[in-house]
Design a protein around this motif. Structure first.
Motif, PDB file in Angstrom:
ATOM      1  N   ASP A 127       0.831  -1.204   0.000  1.00  0.00           N
ATOM      2  CA  ASP A 127       0.000   0.000   0.000  1.00  0.00           C
ATOM      3  C   ASP A 127       0.866   1.256   0.000  1.00  0.00           C
ATOM      4  O   ASP A 127       0.813   2.071   0.911  1.00  0.00           O
ATOM      5  CB  ASP A 127      -0.934  -0.027   1.213  1.00  0.00           C
ATOM      6  CG  ASP A 127      -1.925   1.122   1.225  1.00  0.00           C
ATOM      7  OD1 ASP A 127      -2.240   1.646   0.140  1.00  0.00           O
ATOM      8  OD2 ASP A 127      -2.392   1.487   2.327  1.00  0.00           O
ATOM      9  N   ARG A 141       0.124   4.332  -4.848  1.00  0.00           N
ATOM     10  CA  ARG A 141       0.421   5.203  -3.706  1.00  0.00           C
ATOM     11  C   ARG A 141      -0.244   4.600  -2.475  1.00  0.00           C
ATOM     12  O   ARG A 141      -0.839   3.533  -2.545  1.00  0.00           O
ATOM     13  CB  ARG A 141      -0.093   6.634  -3.945  1.00  0.00           C
ATOM     14  CG  ARG A 141      -1.607   6.723  -4.118  1.00  0.00           C
ATOM     15  CD  ARG A 141      -2.065   8.169  -4.163  1.00  0.00           C
ATOM     16  NE  ARG A 141      -3.479   8.319  -4.438  1.00  0.00           N
ATOM     17  CZ  ARG A 141      -4.459   8.204  -3.533  1.00  0.00           C
ATOM     18  NH1 ARG A 141      -4.169   7.904  -2.275  1.00  0.00           N
ATOM     19  NH2 ARG A 141      -5.729   8.377  -3.884  1.00  0.00           N
ATOM     20  N   ASN A 142      -0.154   5.302  -1.353  1.00  0.00           N
ATOM     21  CA  ASN A 142      -0.806   4.844  -0.132  1.00  0.00           C
ATOM     22  C   ASN A 142      -2.293   5.213  -0.164  1.00  0.00           C
ATOM     23  O   ASN A 142      -2.659   6.381  -0.114  1.00  0.00           O
ATOM     24  CB  ASN A 142      -0.135   5.471   1.090  1.00  0.00           C
ATOM     25  CG  ASN A 142      -0.811   5.074   2.391  1.00  0.00           C
ATOM     26  OD1 ASN A 142      -1.314   5.923   3.128  1.00  0.00           O
ATOM     27  ND2 ASN A 142      -0.851   3.793   2.689  1.00  0.00           N
ATOM     28  N   PHE A 143      -3.152   4.206  -0.283  1.00  0.00           N
ATOM     29  CA  PHE A 143      -4.599   4.417  -0.317  1.00  0.00           C
ATOM     30  C   PHE A 143      -5.258   4.104   1.015  1.00  0.00           C
ATOM     31  O   PHE A 143      -6.404   4.477   1.238  1.00  0.00           O
ATOM     32  CB  PHE A 143      -5.239   3.531  -1.398  1.00  0.00           C
ATOM     33  CG  PHE A 143      -4.987   4.002  -2.803  1.00  0.00           C
ATOM     34  CD1 PHE A 143      -5.892   4.828  -3.457  1.00  0.00           C
ATOM     35  CD2 PHE A 143      -3.840   3.617  -3.490  1.00  0.00           C
ATOM     36  CE1 PHE A 143      -5.667   5.260  -4.751  1.00  0.00           C
ATOM     37  CE2 PHE A 143      -3.606   4.038  -4.784  1.00  0.00           C
ATOM     38  CZ  PHE A 143      -4.520   4.864  -5.420  1.00  0.00           C
ATOM     39  N   SER A 197      -8.572  -0.022   1.343  1.00  0.00           N
ATOM     40  CA  SER A 197      -8.413  -0.033  -0.112  1.00  0.00           C
ATOM     41  C   SER A 197      -7.459  -1.140  -0.539  1.00  0.00           C
ATOM     42  O   SER A 197      -7.684  -1.820  -1.547  1.00  0.00           O
ATOM     43  CB  SER A 197      -7.902   1.328  -0.600  1.00  0.00           C
ATOM     44  OG  SER A 197      -8.878   2.329  -0.393  1.00  0.00           O
ATOM     45  N   ASP A 250     -15.117   5.145  -0.822  1.00  0.00           N
ATOM     46  CA  ASP A 250     -14.317   5.218   0.405  1.00  0.00           C
ATOM     47  C   ASP A 250     -14.749   4.037   1.257  1.00  0.00           C
ATOM     48  O   ASP A 250     -15.434   4.191   2.257  1.00  0.00           O
ATOM     49  CB  ASP A 250     -14.547   6.551   1.122  1.00  0.00           C
ATOM     50  CG  ASP A 250     -13.623   6.733   2.313  1.00  0.00           C
ATOM     51  OD1 ASP A 250     -12.568   6.072   2.349  1.00  0.00           O
ATOM     52  OD2 ASP A 250     -13.963   7.518   3.215  1.00  0.00           O
ATOM     53  N   ASN A 296     -11.136   3.214  -5.458  1.00  0.00           N
ATOM     54  CA  ASN A 296     -10.593   2.908  -4.134  1.00  0.00           C
ATOM     55  C   ASN A 296      -9.086   2.707  -4.176  1.00  0.00           C
ATOM     56  O   ASN A 296      -8.399   2.908  -3.182  1.00  0.00           O
ATOM     57  CB  ASN A 296     -11.255   1.647  -3.574  1.00  0.00           C
ATOM     58  CG  ASN A 296     -12.538   1.955  -2.830  1.00  0.00           C
ATOM     59  OD1 ASN A 296     -12.545   2.692  -1.856  1.00  0.00           O
ATOM     60  ND2 ASN A 296     -13.641   1.400  -3.306  1.00  0.00           N
ATOM     61  N   TYR A 297      -8.569   2.285  -5.310  1.00  0.00           N
ATOM     62  CA  TYR A 297      -7.145   2.005  -5.435  1.00  0.00           C
ATOM     63  C   TYR A 297      -6.754   2.003  -6.909  1.00  0.00           C
ATOM     64  O   TYR A 297      -7.608   1.873  -7.794  1.00  0.00           O
ATOM     65  CB  TYR A 297      -6.808   0.644  -4.800  1.00  0.00           C
ATOM     66  CG  TYR A 297      -7.597  -0.501  -5.397  1.00  0.00           C
ATOM     67  CD1 TYR A 297      -7.166  -1.172  -6.544  1.00  0.00           C
ATOM     68  CD2 TYR A 297      -8.800  -0.910  -4.822  1.00  0.00           C
ATOM     69  CE1 TYR A 297      -7.897  -2.202  -7.101  1.00  0.00           C
ATOM     70  CE2 TYR A 297      -9.546  -1.945  -5.367  1.00  0.00           C
ATOM     71  CZ  TYR A 297      -9.090  -2.586  -6.507  1.00  0.00           C
ATOM     72  OH  TYR A 297      -9.827  -3.602  -7.061  1.00  0.00           O
ATOM     73  N   THR A 298      -5.456   2.143  -7.139  1.00  0.00           N
ATOM     74  CA  THR A 298      -4.907   2.006  -8.486  1.00  0.00           C
ATOM     75  C   THR A 298      -3.709   1.065  -8.405  1.00  0.00           C
ATOM     76  O   THR A 298      -2.803   1.280  -7.598  1.00  0.00           O
ATOM     77  CB  THR A 298      -4.438   3.358  -9.043  1.00  0.00           C
ATOM     78  OG1 THR A 298      -5.540   4.275  -9.037  1.00  0.00           O
ATOM     79  CG2 THR A 298      -3.922   3.208 -10.466  1.00  0.00           C
TER      80      THR A 298
END
Length: 297
Positions: A50, A77-79, A83, A184, A286-288
């Motif tokens: 993460d 990145r940090n999600f 996430s 979220d 929520n995330y990539t």
């Protein structure tokens, strides 16, 4: 009979101090489950990085070359932990028959995983691990945990007490979870709504062998607020208090500071809900995912 494919999902954030040791223990567990024919040999340990700032991803990549169980997912990145968990869950949904999520520090005792797998093989779609002993936690950790669950219960949030993000979910449960579209995500409020046949196992919380917890009190408060906003409308009723105080003020003297304090708290409560609405309208993912390691041939 076809053996089921298990994915163990471990979110990781700056865990270079403990990662090798944890993966070693999980590898031994996987070997044991494969030997007993509970799971197939192509089961995986999914380490979701993460956005770590240390050498966590380098360690995951290196181990994945040597250890066929290990697969790494690197987020751009940090999600945040939820996430990262969701990234792992949705990856597992594509390839696994069921998954188990837990923290990579292994304070969630992995010795109960065989029992969780047995319950899945006996027809459970969801198996929740419940802490029954916090003797290894500090006094403040125990107190804040009681305050956390007590506050959520008081505000009507349906939360399973002493259940961390240590759970087994079948493919059917993962497919159902995907339908809860949230920009979220708060997984702890989603799991109780899934339904399906559910069971529990109990475990004693272990001591962290290395590294430090990534959750300070500010983050815990943020998680508690998110849990309330996502799962309860109780705080929307808070403006009733100023009305009651105004009526009461007709009969007894009440300092004006009390009114200002209540007004501020009302604005704050509504701000939490408005902030969540803004996040949903934003429609951000929520995330990539930046990278996924290749399996060893």
């Amino acid at each position: 009979m076809r053996e089921n494919k298990l994915f163990i999902i471990c979110p990781c954030y700056n865990e270079e101090a403990i990662l090798k040791n944890s993966i070693g223990k999980l590898t031994e567990l996987m070997d044991s489950l494969v030997k007993d024919r509970f799971i197939s040999r192509d089961s995986k340990i999914i380490c979701v990085d993460d956005g770590s700032k240390d050498k966590t991803w380098n360690i995951i990549e290196a181990i994945s070359v040597e250890n066929n169980y290990v697969r790494g997912i690197k987020l751009s990145r940090n999600f945040g932990q939820y996430s990262a968990l969701m990234a792992g869950y949705m990856h597992a949904k594509k390839f696994a028959d069921f998954c188990i999520s837990l923290d990579v520090d292994l304070q969630d005792d992995i010795s109960v995983i065989p029992d969780m797998v047995k319950k899945y093989l006996n027809g459970c779609e969801v198996v929740l691990a419940i802490r029954n002993d916090r003797s290894n936690d500090s006094f403040m950790k125990k107190v804040t945990a009681e305050m956390y669950y007590g506050t959520l219960n008081l505000l009507g949030v349906k939360m399973i007490k002493e259940h961390p993000d240590y759970r087994l979910l079948s493919k059917k449960a993962l497919v159902a979870m995907e339908q809860y579209e949230d920009n979220d995500v708060y997984i702890r409020s989603i799991v109780p709504r899934l339904g399906f046949k559910t069971d529990t196992v109990s475990f004693k919380r272990q001591k962290r062998e290395a590294g430090t917890t990534k959750y300070n009190y500010i983050k815990l408060i943020q998680i508690a607020i998110k849990g309330i906003v996502k799962s309860s409308n109780t705080l929307l009723l808070f403006p009733i208090l100023p009305i009651l105080v105004t009526i009461l003020g007709m009969f007894i003297h009440i300092k004006v500071e009390v009114y200002w304090c209540l007004l501020f708290m009302c604005i704050l409560c509504y701000g939490f809900y408005i902030g969540d609405i803004k996040t949903q309208a934003h429609n951000a993912p929520n995330y990539t995912i930046e990278k996924i390691t290749k399996d060893r041939m």
